[in-house]
Scaffold this active site. Structure first.
Site, PDB file in Angstrom:
ATOM      1  N   SER A 152       8.020   3.470   2.811  1.00 37.52           N
ATOM      2  CA  SER A 152       6.769   3.380   2.360  1.00 37.52           C
ATOM      3  C   SER A 152       5.859   3.043   3.114  1.00 37.52           C
ATOM      4  CB  SER A 152       6.890   3.360   0.876  1.00 37.52           C
ATOM      5  OG  SER A 152       5.024   3.346   0.522  1.00 37.52           O
ATOM      6  N   TYR A 165       5.761  -3.268  -4.839  1.00 38.94           N
ATOM      7  CA  TYR A 165       6.141  -1.934  -3.843  1.00 38.94           C
ATOM      8  C   TYR A 165       6.004  -2.543  -2.552  1.00 38.94           C
ATOM      9  CZ  TYR A 165       6.765   2.290  -3.340  1.00 38.94           C
ATOM     10  OH  TYR A 165       7.948   3.850  -2.827  1.00 38.94           O
ATOM     11  N   LYS A 169       9.388  -2.874  -0.043  1.00 38.22           N
ATOM     12  CA  LYS A 169       9.081  -1.659   1.130  1.00 38.22           C
ATOM     13  C   LYS A 169       9.069  -1.984   2.358  1.00 38.22           C
ATOM     14  CE  LYS A 169      10.110   1.502  -1.924  1.00 38.22           C
ATOM     15  NZ  LYS A 169      11.222   1.856  -1.569  1.00 38.22           N
TER      16      LYS A 169
END
Length: 301
Positions: A152, A165, A169
């Site tokens: 991401s 996150y 990622k």
């Protein structure tokens, strides 16, 4: 050139909706037998049922394709083992694994509970590691495998409220950076996708008008390329709204100062030169960077 998957078997995790569903449908359209894995939970990872996966399987079968559903959690060892057994029992091989399953637990770092940090790492990072570990010996024996992890821009560049996150990622990029090396001799190629799409997970983060532009199916062509016979390895492809770009980790040539009491000051004085991206290049493995440092330290540069 036509990318086809006739005779190939693809597992897509988190394929009950959004990006995973579109990947699964596209694999099937191009001839692959598909395992649609989805726990069926909410965006934050709670709950679960197999209804979403079954619906995607029904779509594939209605279009003339072949698919089975699996409701295992990618973080559960027994569940992952069951997914691989189910796939091998049904199709006898595994050629492609797309690690797509994920959840969100967004909060600023100051307010984030460490349990939420750990859970997101577990799903995104270990939820990619565990299925990959399970298919790895199968792909080695076959002499063929294609693995995609889902990264991401939050991992590559950062995003407020997503330390958990983002860490996960970028972690999956580090994961494939070594898989690309270890898989070379067995024709196993590992790559990363950094998608931008309007999905259930991102609808609260994007304006409503993005829904028609950033469709999940506009990302899937990148996955088809990354899992094709002629796929590269160790690459990061960013994809969204039909636009595709390559992201790379690069390093400048830098400057050599040796050792001494004033080296910190020299770094500060020369930071602009050290940071000159006109000299930057990527490395395929960490030893190449070590080699550069050695050449400077040994006076060979």
């Amino acid at each position: 050139m036509s990318i086809r998957y006739d005779g190939k078997v693809a597992i897509v995790t988190g394929a009950g909706g959004g990006l995973g569903r579109c990947h699964a449908l596209e694999f099937a359209r191009r001839g692959a037998k598909v395992v649609v894995n989805d726990l069926g939970g909410s965006v934050d990872g709670t709950g679960g049922n197999s209804e979403a996966a079954e619906k995607v399987v029904a779509e594939i079968k209605a279009a003339g394709g072949e698919a089975i559903a699996n409701g295992s959690s990618v973080t559960d060892d027994a569940g992952v083992e069951n997914m691989i057994k189910q796939t091998m029992d049904a199709f006898g091989r595994i050629d492609i694994l797309v690690n797509n399953a994920g959840i969100l637990r967004d909060k600023s770092f100051a307010k984030m509970d460490l349990k939420d940090f750990g859970l997101v790492l577990d799903v995104h990072l270990m939820g990619s590691v565990k299925p990959t570990k399970a298919v790895w010996p199968i792909m080695k024996e076959q002499g063929y495998g294609r693995i995609v992890v889902t990264s991401s821009s939050s991992g590559l560049y950062g995003n407020f409220g997503q330390t958990n996150y983002g860490a996960a990622k970028l972690g999956v990029v580090g994961f494939i950076n070594t898989l690309k090396l270890e898989g070379q001799k067995d024709n196993i190629r590992a790559n990363a996708l950094a998608p931008v799409a309007y999905t259930r997970m991102t609808s609260d983060l994007m304006p409503p008008e993005a829904e028609q532009m950033f469709t999940p199916d506009s990302v899937s062509p990148a996955v088809m390329f990354l899992t094709s016979e002629d796929a590269p390895t160790g690459e990061i492809i960013c994809a969204g709204a039909g636009h595709f770009a390559r992201a790379r980790i690069v390093e400048t040539e830098g400057m050599f100062f040796g050792q001494g009491d004033d080296v910190a000051e020299k770094i500060a004085e020369n930071w602009e030169k050290i940071s000159d991206l006109s000299t930057a290049k990527p490395y395929f493995m960490g030893g190449e960077q070590t080699g550069k440092f050695f050449e400077y330290a040994a006076g060979k540069k």
